[in-house]
Write an enzyme that holds these catalytic residues in place. Structure first.
Site, PDB file in Angstrom:
ATOM      1  N   ASP A  21       0.810  -1.226   0.000  1.00  0.00           N
ATOM      2  CA  ASP A  21       0.000   0.000   0.000  1.00  0.00           C
ATOM      3  C   ASP A  21       0.840   1.273   0.000  1.00  0.00           C
ATOM      4  OD1 ASP A  21      -2.208  -1.689   0.122  1.00  0.00           O
ATOM      5  OD2 ASP A  21      -2.170  -1.706   2.311  1.00  0.00           O
ATOM      6  N   LYS A  70       1.744   2.233  -5.082  1.00  0.00           N
ATOM      7  CA  LYS A  70       2.292   1.696  -6.349  1.00  0.00           C
ATOM      8  C   LYS A  70       1.366   2.015  -7.523  1.00  0.00           C
ATOM      9  CE  LYS A  70       2.250  -2.344  -4.343  1.00  0.00           C
ATOM     10  NZ  LYS A  70       1.980  -1.996  -2.944  1.00  0.00           N
ATOM     11  N   GLY A  92      -4.602  -4.228  -3.850  1.00  0.00           N
ATOM     12  CA  GLY A  92      -5.593  -3.182  -4.112  1.00  0.00           C
ATOM     13  C   GLY A  92      -4.825  -1.932  -4.473  1.00  0.00           C
ATOM     14  N   HIS A  93      -4.814  -1.580  -5.749  1.00  0.00           N
ATOM     15  CA  HIS A  93      -4.029  -0.439  -6.231  1.00  0.00           C
ATOM     16  C   HIS A  93      -4.988   0.675  -6.631  1.00  0.00           C
ATOM     17  CE1 HIS A  93      -0.386  -3.241  -7.254  1.00  0.00           C
ATOM     18  NE2 HIS A  93      -0.768  -3.300  -5.992  1.00  0.00           N
ATOM     19  N   GLN A 111       1.822  -6.065  -3.307  1.00  0.00           N
ATOM     20  CA  GLN A 111       2.252  -6.225  -1.902  1.00  0.00           C
ATOM     21  C   GLN A 111       3.518  -5.380  -1.675  1.00  0.00           C
ATOM     22  OE1 GLN A 111       1.297  -9.558  -3.589  1.00  0.00           O
ATOM     23  NE2 GLN A 111      -0.574  -8.553  -3.029  1.00  0.00           N
TER      24      GLN A 111
HETATM   25  P1  GDP Z   1      -0.861   0.407  -3.531  1.00  0.00           P
HETATM   26  O1  GDP Z   1      -1.448  -0.886  -3.090  1.00  0.00           O
HETATM   27  O2  GDP Z   1       0.607   0.476  -3.287  1.00  0.00           O
HETATM   28  O3  GDP Z   1      -1.209   0.777  -4.945  1.00  0.00           O
HETATM   29  O4  GDP Z   1      -1.508   1.522  -2.589  1.00  0.00           O
HETATM   30  P2  GDP Z   1      -3.052   1.642  -2.142  1.00  0.00           P
HETATM   31  O5  GDP Z   1      -3.833   2.144  -3.303  1.00  0.00           O
HETATM   32  O6  GDP Z   1      -3.521   0.406  -1.485  1.00  0.00           O
HETATM   33  O7  GDP Z   1      -2.933   2.703  -0.984  1.00  0.00           O
HETATM   34  C1  GDP Z   1      -2.407   3.967  -1.203  1.00  0.00           C
HETATM   35  C2  GDP Z   1      -3.477   4.999  -0.832  1.00  0.00           C
HETATM   36  O8  GDP Z   1      -2.875   6.271  -0.740  1.00  0.00           O
HETATM   37  C3  GDP Z   1      -4.560   5.147  -1.898  1.00  0.00           C
HETATM   38  O9  GDP Z   1      -5.756   5.522  -1.263  1.00  0.00           O
HETATM   39  C4  GDP Z   1      -4.038   6.283  -2.763  1.00  0.00           C
HETATM   40  O10 GDP Z   1      -5.082   6.984  -3.439  1.00  0.00           O
HETATM   41  C5  GDP Z   1      -3.395   7.159  -1.732  1.00  0.00           C
HETATM   42  N1  GDP Z   1      -2.228   7.935  -2.180  1.00  0.00           N
HETATM   43  C6  GDP Z   1      -1.249   7.589  -3.038  1.00  0.00           C
HETATM   44  N2  GDP Z   1      -0.293   8.560  -3.060  1.00  0.00           N
HETATM   45  C7  GDP Z   1      -0.694   9.514  -2.190  1.00  0.00           C
HETATM   46  C8  GDP Z   1      -0.119  10.741  -1.743  1.00  0.00           C
HETATM   47  O11 GDP Z   1       0.966  11.151  -2.134  1.00  0.00           O
HETATM   48  N3  GDP Z   1      -0.832  11.434  -0.790  1.00  0.00           N
HETATM   49  C9  GDP Z   1      -2.019  11.005  -0.306  1.00  0.00           C
HETATM   50  N4  GDP Z   1      -2.627  11.758   0.613  1.00  0.00           N
HETATM   51  N5  GDP Z   1      -2.580   9.856  -0.697  1.00  0.00           N
HETATM   52  C10 GDP Z   1      -1.912   9.107  -1.626  1.00  0.00           C
HETATM   53  P1  IMO Z   2      -0.986  -4.148  -2.279  1.00  0.00           P
HETATM   54  O1  IMO Z   2      -0.547  -4.666  -3.639  1.00  0.00           O
HETATM   55  C1  IMO Z   2      -0.976  -4.684   2.037  1.00  0.00           C
HETATM   56  C2  IMO Z   2      -1.017  -8.794   3.535  1.00  0.00           C
HETATM   57  C3  IMO Z   2      -2.274  -9.257   4.254  1.00  0.00           C
HETATM   58  C4  IMO Z   2      -1.684 -10.273   5.209  1.00  0.00           C
HETATM   59  C5  IMO Z   2      -0.575 -10.907   4.396  1.00  0.00           C
HETATM   60  C6  IMO Z   2      -0.968 -12.205   3.729  1.00  0.00           C
HETATM   61  O2  IMO Z   2      -2.270  -3.435  -2.304  1.00  0.00           O
HETATM   62  O3  IMO Z   2       0.121  -3.389  -1.632  1.00  0.00           O
HETATM   63  P2  IMO Z   2      -2.518 -12.862   1.692  1.00  0.00           P
HETATM   64  O4  IMO Z   2      -3.915 -12.482   1.346  1.00  0.00           O
HETATM   65  O5  IMO Z   2      -1.520 -12.454   0.655  1.00  0.00           O
HETATM   66  O6  IMO Z   2      -2.375 -14.301   2.061  1.00  0.00           O
HETATM   67  O7  IMO Z   2      -2.175 -12.031   3.026  1.00  0.00           O
HETATM   68  O8  IMO Z   2      -0.226  -9.952   3.399  1.00  0.00           O
HETATM   69  N1  IMO Z   2      -1.247  -8.251   2.187  1.00  0.00           N
HETATM   70  C7  IMO Z   2      -1.193  -6.957   1.879  1.00  0.00           C
HETATM   71  N2  IMO Z   2      -1.006  -5.868   2.664  1.00  0.00           N
HETATM   72  N3  IMO Z   2      -1.108  -4.532   0.703  1.00  0.00           N
HETATM   73  C8  IMO Z   2      -1.276  -5.603  -0.104  1.00  0.00           C
HETATM   74  O9  IMO Z   2      -1.255  -5.506  -1.457  1.00  0.00           O
HETATM   75  C9  IMO Z   2      -1.358  -6.885   0.480  1.00  0.00           C
HETATM   76  N4  IMO Z   2      -1.538  -8.132   0.006  1.00  0.00           N
HETATM   77  C10 IMO Z   2      -1.455  -8.955   1.050  1.00  0.00           C
HETATM   78  O10 IMO Z   2      -2.900  -8.186   4.910  1.00  0.00           O
HETATM   79  O11 IMO Z   2      -1.089  -9.599   6.299  1.00  0.00           O
HETATM   80 MG    MG Z   3      -2.949  -1.595  -1.801  1.00  0.00          MG
END
Ligand code: GDP
Ligand code: IMO
Ligand code: MG
Length: 422
Positions: free
Chosen positions: A13, A16, A40-41, A223
């Protein structure tokens, strides 16, 4: 040509999706190489928000091909649901998405097993996303798995039934959990028909041919490096190799075809699920970060655990990945703080170390931190480096110096254009 890589340096998270979406316009192909719908991106542009789980984050760019590589595990139900959200936005994903025949399929019984296995672990649960990731990779390495290429084989139903029976037998050794297998199976087979509409490829030939033709390719990690099956905080990890080395296996390219490795870190740190997190702030400060940063899971909605940035942890994942460029996201979240901390070393049983200990799950880690002055100004949406408050520049410069890799991008908001390019 070489494959550039974007991946998360923490526990996932890191942002990416946002960075891949931004950079995608410089590439011909964006490819996912591992993980599955546990990811979840989030992407935000033109007042719209999308959360992608299986589909690469280059899907919104016309003229660009997206590849789901062999290292990915696919739940056709999630893929279909995700595709429908793209239909609503008129995205021509059918012509932009290729799927490797060697990617493995998540069956309904894999999800059932994930739920049952976590229930059996009780307090020791991993905190899995319950998407069936672990059981599917287990079947891959156990040489039992079903692959995308199998769905067009006349023998598919037989293969499915053999694997399902294995799972049902295995489920008998777990506590029983609520799971409506019949209706999940019905949906799954409907989604298999949907999956058949996509173009399947021998991903390894495709990607190497495209490189030979001079095409530019970006690999999108899922991840984070600390969730890597080998080098993460095992057993509190995911079931794939999330590191740069996973790109070679998950796409079918040789190591000498890896180009730039772009590692992403948040300005602080989060983790969702169980497992060690040395710089965690299990207090009001952590709650403040959670609220300010909107730190709730994109896939499961769970509250993310929050803490300060951890340079011991980042040095470790920079080493493992061969990071050549750094990106910091969410610097805007840190506004209005009196002071900001960065963990620079650990103290374990009185000994100071700058290494991640093997015993990370079992020992008490006291963090040694460096304090930085906060800034009383919003950095949201800033796109020019010199517009950052001077305290923020001091924070960034100090971290960059300590990590020994340059920040080439600093993200100042969730929107595509809220980005400083250095
Ligand atoms: P990912 O899994 O690495 O793609 O990240 P996620 O989407 O799960 O979580 C990142 C969260 O931070 C999302 O809600 C994005 O919209 C938000 N986000 C990404 N970059 C920024 C930033 O620079 N500032 C803020 N406030 N939010 C951001
Ligand atoms: P993105 O791509 C954050 C974590 C789960 C759990 C562990 C194992 O959005 O960054 P799994 O379902 O893979 O067996 O879970 O890994 N986990 C993540 N945490 N971002 C993710 O993906 C994750 N994918 C799995 O919360 O601790
Ligand atoms: Mg994510």
């Amino acid at each position: 040509m070489k494959v550039d890589v974007i991946l998360g340096l923490q526990w996932g998270d890191e942002g990416k999706g946002k960075i891949v979406d931004y950079l995608a316009s410089n590439y011909d192909i964006v490819a996912r190489f591992q993980g599955g719908p546990n990811a979840g991106h989030t992407l935000k542009f033109d007042n719209q928000k999308f959360v992608l789980h299986t589909i690469p984050s280059g899907i919104f760019r016309a003229g660009l091909i997206n590849l789901i590589g062999n290292g990915v595990v696919i739940d056709p139900i999630t893929l279909e649901k995700e595709s429908k959200t793209l239909d609503d936005a008129n995205i021509d994903y059918m012509n932009r998405l290729l799927i490797s025949k060697k990617a493995h399929l998540i069956l309904p019984t894999h999800r059932n097993l994930d739920v049952a296995s976590e229930a059996a672990k009780g307090l020791n649960k991993i905190g899995s996303t319950l998407k069936g990731i672990g059981p599917t990779y287990m079947d891959k390495t156990g040489r039992n798995g079903l692959r995308v290429g199998d769905i067009i084989s006349p023998d598919f139903m037989n293969k499915y039934n053999v694997l399902k029976k294995k799972h049902l037998d295995l489920l008998k050794s777990f506590p029983s959990v609520d799971f409506d297998l019949e209706s999940e199976e019905k949906r799954w087979f409907e989604s298999i028909e949907f999956l058949k509409k996509f173009q399947f490829v021998n991903g390894e030939y495709y990607i190497n041919e495209q490189l030979d033709k001079g095409k530019k390719i970006l690999a999108e990690g899922a991840q984070g490096s600390m969730l890597d099956i080998d080098f993460g905080t095992y057993p509190f990890v995911t079931s794939s190799n999330t590191l740069t080395s996973g790109v070679c296996i998950g796409l079918g390219i040789s190591p000498n075809r890896i180009g730039e490795v772009i590692g992403i870190t948040k300005a602080y740190c989060t983790r969702v699920g169980s497992g060690p997190f040395p710089s965690e702030l299990d207090n009001e400060q952590g709650e403040w970060l959670r609220q300010q940063g909107g730190e709730f899971g994109s896939t499961t909605g769970r509250a993310r655990r929050c803490g300060w940035i951890d340079l011991v942890q980042l040095k470790y994942t920079i080493m493992l990945n061969g990071v050549t460029q750094l990106v910091m996201t969410k610097i805007d979240v840190l506004q209005d703080l009196e002071s900001i901390e960065a963990c620079v070393a650990y103290r374990i049983n009185g000994e100071v170390t700058e290494e991640i200990p093997y015993e990370i799950n079992d020992v008490k880690i006291e963090t040694i931190t460096q304090s930085f002055s906060g800034w009383n100004a919003s950095t949201a949406g800033i796109t020019v480096h010199s517009d950052l408050p001077k305290e923020a520049i001091v924070y960034l410069n100090s971290i960059e110096k300590s990590l020994g890799v340059p920040f080439t991008m600093i993200s100042t908001g969730p929107e595509r254009e809220s980005l400083i390019i250095k």
